[in-house]
Design a protein around this motif. Structure first.
Motif, PDB file in Angstrom:
ATOM      1  N   GLY A   1      -4.852   3.267  -4.912  1.00 41.82           N
ATOM      2  CA  GLY A   1      -3.748   3.788  -5.702  1.00 41.82           C
ATOM      3  C   GLY A   1      -3.068   4.983  -5.055  1.00 41.82           C
ATOM      4  O   GLY A   1      -3.558   5.564  -4.095  1.00 41.82           O
ATOM      5  N   ASP A   2      -1.913   5.338  -5.620  1.00 46.41           N
ATOM      6  CA  ASP A   2      -1.116   6.454  -5.115  1.00 46.41           C
ATOM      7  C   ASP A   2      -1.556   7.761  -5.764  1.00 46.41           C
ATOM      8  O   ASP A   2      -2.035   7.764  -6.901  1.00 46.41           O
ATOM      9  CB  ASP A   2       0.359   6.263  -5.465  1.00 46.41           C
ATOM     10  CG  ASP A   2       0.950   4.991  -4.877  1.00 46.41           C
ATOM     11  OD1 ASP A   2       0.301   4.351  -4.032  1.00 46.41           O
ATOM     12  OD2 ASP A   2       2.076   4.646  -5.280  1.00 46.41           O
ATOM     13  N   SER A   3      -1.314   8.859  -5.062  1.00 45.67           N
ATOM     14  CA  SER A   3      -1.388  10.159  -5.736  1.00 45.67           C
ATOM     15  C   SER A   3      -0.155  10.258  -6.638  1.00 45.67           C
ATOM     16  O   SER A   3       0.830   9.544  -6.448  1.00 45.67           O
ATOM     17  CB  SER A   3      -1.391  11.301  -4.713  1.00 45.67           C
ATOM     18  OG  SER A   3      -0.124  11.396  -4.075  1.00 45.67           O
ATOM     19  N   ILE A   4      -0.212  11.134  -7.612  1.00 42.67           N
ATOM     20  CA  ILE A   4       0.944  11.322  -8.492  1.00 42.67           C
ATOM     21  C   ILE A   4       2.144  11.799  -7.675  1.00 42.67           C
ATOM     22  O   ILE A   4       3.275  11.355  -7.894  1.00 42.67           O
ATOM     23  CB  ILE A   4       0.612  12.316  -9.622  1.00 42.67           C
ATOM     24  CG1 ILE A   4      -0.468  11.728 -10.540  1.00 42.67           C
ATOM     25  CG2 ILE A   4       1.865  12.668 -10.419  1.00 42.67           C
ATOM     26  CD1 ILE A   4      -0.981  12.691 -11.605  1.00 42.67           C
ATOM     27  N   LEU A   5       1.900  12.678  -6.709  1.00 38.65           N
ATOM     28  CA  LEU A   5       2.984  13.173  -5.859  1.00 38.65           C
ATOM     29  C   LEU A   5       3.645  12.029  -5.111  1.00 38.65           C
ATOM     30  O   LEU A   5       4.869  11.914  -5.085  1.00 38.65           O
ATOM     31  CB  LEU A   5       2.444  14.209  -4.868  1.00 38.65           C
ATOM     32  CG  LEU A   5       3.439  14.709  -3.826  1.00 38.65           C
ATOM     33  CD1 LEU A   5       4.566  15.504  -4.490  1.00 38.65           C
ATOM     34  CD2 LEU A   5       2.745  15.552  -2.760  1.00 38.65           C
ATOM     35  N   ASN A   6       2.856  11.155  -4.484  1.00 39.12           N
ATOM     36  CA  ASN A   6       3.407  10.049  -3.726  1.00 39.12           C
ATOM     37  C   ASN A   6       4.180   9.095  -4.626  1.00 39.12           C
ATOM     38  O   ASN A   6       5.276   8.643  -4.289  1.00 39.12           O
ATOM     39  CB  ASN A   6       2.288   9.299  -2.987  1.00 39.12           C
ATOM     40  CG  ASN A   6       2.819   8.106  -2.230  1.00 39.12           C
ATOM     41  OD1 ASN A   6       2.783   6.982  -2.726  1.00 39.12           O
ATOM     42  ND2 ASN A   6       3.327   8.349  -1.028  1.00 39.12           N
ATOM     43  N   SER A   7       3.629   8.808  -5.784  1.00 40.93           N
ATOM     44  CA  SER A   7       4.288   7.919  -6.735  1.00 40.93           C
ATOM     45  C   SER A   7       5.618   8.505  -7.203  1.00 40.93           C
ATOM     46  O   SER A   7       6.631   7.803  -7.283  1.00 40.93           O
ATOM     47  CB  SER A   7       3.369   7.661  -7.931  1.00 40.93           C
ATOM     48  OG  SER A   7       3.978   6.799  -8.852  1.00 40.93           O
TER      49      SER A   7
ATOM     50  N   GLN B   1      -0.523   8.816  -0.298  1.00 41.85           N
ATOM     51  CA  GLN B   1      -1.002  10.056  -0.903  1.00 41.85           C
ATOM     52  C   GLN B   1      -0.064  11.235  -0.682  1.00 41.85           C
ATOM     53  O   GLN B   1      -0.156  12.239  -1.388  1.00 41.85           O
ATOM     54  CB  GLN B   1      -2.390  10.424  -0.349  1.00 41.85           C
ATOM     55  CG  GLN B   1      -3.442   9.351  -0.541  1.00 41.85           C
ATOM     56  CD  GLN B   1      -3.636   9.005  -1.996  1.00 41.85           C
ATOM     57  OE1 GLN B   1      -3.949   9.872  -2.815  1.00 41.85           O
ATOM     58  NE2 GLN B   1      -3.447   7.740  -2.343  1.00 41.85           N
ATOM     59  N   HIS B   2       0.821  11.130   0.289  1.00 41.98           N
ATOM     60  CA  HIS B   2       1.662  12.265   0.656  1.00 41.98           C
ATOM     61  C   HIS B   2       3.127  12.026   0.283  1.00 41.98           C
ATOM     62  O   HIS B   2       3.438  11.107  -0.475  1.00 41.98           O
ATOM     63  CB  HIS B   2       1.484  12.573   2.135  1.00 41.98           C
ATOM     64  CG  HIS B   2       0.088  13.001   2.478  1.00 41.98           C
ATOM     65  ND1 HIS B   2      -0.396  14.265   2.222  1.00 41.98           N
ATOM     66  CD2 HIS B   2      -0.956  12.305   3.024  1.00 41.98           C
ATOM     67  CE1 HIS B   2      -1.664  14.352   2.595  1.00 41.98           C
ATOM     68  NE2 HIS B   2      -2.030  13.181   3.079  1.00 41.98           N
ATOM     69  N   LEU B   3       4.026  12.852   0.798  1.00 40.30           N
ATOM     70  CA  LEU B   3       5.433  12.786   0.392  1.00 40.30           C
ATOM     71  C   LEU B   3       6.116  11.493   0.828  1.00 40.30           C
ATOM     72  O   LEU B   3       6.941  10.950   0.100  1.00 40.30           O
ATOM     73  CB  LEU B   3       6.196  13.994   0.939  1.00 40.30           C
ATOM     74  CG  LEU B   3       5.820  15.354   0.339  1.00 40.30           C
ATOM     75  CD1 LEU B   3       6.503  16.475   1.114  1.00 40.30           C
ATOM     76  CD2 LEU B   3       6.203  15.423  -1.126  1.00 40.30           C
TER      77      LEU B   3
END
Length: 197
Positions: free
Chosen positions: A129-135, A61-63
């Motif tokens: 699933g991933d956050s958009i940021l993580n992806s 979810q994060h960087l």
């Protein structure tokens, strides 16, 4: 303008074209995930530089997280693939190929079919699933790995990839190799070993 100068100018325009195309692929990845209903950032409402707990709601979810080394290795592998199949093309064309593959994977990885596969075949029971940021950052880290592989001696790239695999396998009992095995051909022995963490 001399012939050499014309060739250099044409090469610069070509590189800009491939880089623009790569940026468009990256943008499509982000927009596709948005349209799929992925959250822009962690549901927790904040952004962390590093999420060090694998079995947590903040993972993916994060960087960056423990799976970041896998995406760097993607960059190593995709550079190698580009070198083999696009040998006479500029580096920017090889990068476009890498971005197409990585972005396609990121979109697929965040689709219901792969999320369900992770939840049923691996120890990632709470994966959603991933956050958009993580992806997006996964793709950025792939790109960094790609550029590293383009500059470094092959043996250095191989040693780093092996180190990443061994280190993450030791720390979290998962890595790129195990992830692929468990997605494609799940082995109960590996799942049992991973569950012991």
């Amino acid at each position: 303008m001399t012939v050499a100068g014309q060739a250099e100018a044409a090469g610069g325009q070509s590189a800009r074209y491939w880089l623009f195309a790569g940026f468009c692929v990256f943008l499509v990845q982000i927009l596709a995930e948005y349209w799929m209903g992925r959250l822009p950032i962690c549901e927790c409402g904040y952004v962390k530089l590093w999420e060090g707990t694998v079995n947590s709601s903040g993972n993916s979810q994060h960087l960056s997280d423990w799976y970041t080394p896998s995406h760097i290795i993607h960059g190593f592998l995709f550079y190698g693939l580009g070198f083999l199949v696009l040998r006479r093309k500029p580096l920017a064309a090889k990068l476009l190929l890498a971005l197409v593959i990585e972005s396609a994977w990121e979109i697929l990885e965040n689709s219901p079919i792969i999320i369900d596969r992770y939840r049923t075949a691996t120890i990632s029971l709470d994966y959603y699933g991933d956050s958009i940021l993580n992806s997006a950052m996964d793709t950025v880290f792939m790109t960094l790995g790609f550029f590293f592989a383009a500059r470094a001696p092959v043996w250095v790239t191989v040693v780093i990839a092996i180190f990443f695999e061994i280190f993450t396998g030791w720390i979290i009992r998962d890595n790129l190799t195990l992830n692929v095995i468990m997605l494609v051909w799940p082995l109960e022995a590996i799942k049992t070993w991973q569950s012991g963490l």
